[in-house]
Design a protein around this motif. Structure first.
Motif: not given
Length: 328
Positions: A258-285
């Motif tokens: 919810s912390l990240f979704r609140e950032l989006l309400t501040r006037g932003y869009v997520d570039a990955a989400d806009q192009l249907g690529k927001a399920l691609t992972g970027t970090w793993t330990n």
């Protein structure tokens, strides 16, 4: 009068009945944490360190509940299967839209190419990062976990010959961040108390066009949940009163927080989400599956032309690249 005594029947649980009860109990116990996770996601509550980490795995929870549903159906545990399917469909409804692109506005302004890379305390391969800058003609590079030694290595790899302007705050291990640009930069203070860790600058693109960029890196919630919240809340709003704003870096958060979704309400869009690529992972330990916590957030007045996740040797994060189209 003679009262006939009848023996009281003794009910004995058969071995098969005990086994069936045990199986049902195990299935229900397996579903409980996924039900709690789904409830937290629905109500928008990130919770403590453990639930924050679990929420990042929400897409995988949908796969797990589907497996449990199929298992319950195979064992004829109908009610358990029904609950598992409800959880599966609920998670799918929240997650699957990220796999579909949104229609972008037709804008005629300049294109800005942004790359963000977490260097894992300076361990990322500098040659690879510089190679991505060349390949994708990057205009602005956001670097996090950037050490003084990493700055020197990037310089030897030729970064500052391609992107000559910079605002750098190197530090030992995870606190160093910086912006490197093709265009002249003017340092700003857009991120409050965490400005040294999350530096910002105005980039002059020429022809009277300027943008404002922040290198994002709030604290990892597993180390300091309160700093994670505070440093994320330090990030600025995007609105018509300011130049176009872009937030790029390691947010230590995904769309399931919810912390990240609140950032989006501040006037932003997520570039990955806009192009249907927001399920691609970027970090793993190495112990958990990849999760998408590195992002490029663009002012909602822009359009997204491209987005890529780029493997970065030496780091536990992949870099993220976005091509952003500005309004005329």
């Amino acid at each position: 009068m003679v009262i006939e005594e009848r023996p009281v029947p003794v009910v004995r649980r058969t071995r098969g009945g005990t086994r069936a009860t045990l199986v049902s109990g195990l299935l229900i116990a397996a579903l409980v944490p996924f039900a709690v996770l789904t409830a937290l996601r629905l109500v928008g509550y990130d919770g403590n360190t453990y639930t924050i980490a679990a929420l990042a795995l929400t897409p995988y929870a949908g796969i797990a509940t589907l497996i449990l549903a199929l298992l319950a159906l195979g064992l004829r545990r109908w009610w358990t299967a029904a609950v598992a399917l409800v959880l599966t469909f609920t998670i799918a409804a929240m997650v699957l839209p990220r796999a579909f692109a949104n229609e972008q506005k037709a804008l005629g302004g300049k294109h800005v190419r942004v790359l963000a890379s977490n260097m894992l305390g300076g361990r990322a391969d500098p040659g690879k990062i510089v190679g991505y800058v060349k390949e994708h003609q990057v205009d602005v590079l956001s670097l996090t976990e950037m050490t003084p030694e990493a700055v020197e290595a990037l310089g030897r790899a030729g970064l500052f010959e391609i992107l000559p302007f910079h605002v750098l705050h190197p530090a030992e291990w995870a606190s160093g961040s910086g912006l490197v640009s093709r265009y002249p930069l003017t340092p700003l203070k857009l991120s409050g108390d965490s400005d040294a860790k999350q530096p910002s600058a105005s980039a002059d693109l020429g022809d009277g066009v300027r943008i404002e960029v922040v290198a994002v890196h709030p604290a990892a919630p597993m180390w300091d949940r309160h700093a994670w919240v505070a440093e994320a809340k330090d990030l600025p709003y995007a609105d018509a009163e300011h130049d176009i704003r872009i937030l790029a870096g390691d947010f230590n958060a995904s769309l399931d927080h919810s912390l990240f979704r609140e950032l989006l309400t501040r006037g932003y869009v997520d570039a990955a989400d806009q192009l249907g690529k927001a399920l691609t992972g970027t970090w793993t330990n190495g112990m958990v599956p990849p999760v998408p916590i590195d992002h490029v957030l663009a002012d909602k007045r822009t359009a997204i032309a491209d987005f890529k996740v780029l493997e970065t040797p030496g780091s536990d994060h992949d870099a993220v690249y976005a091509e952003i189209v500005l309004p005329s």
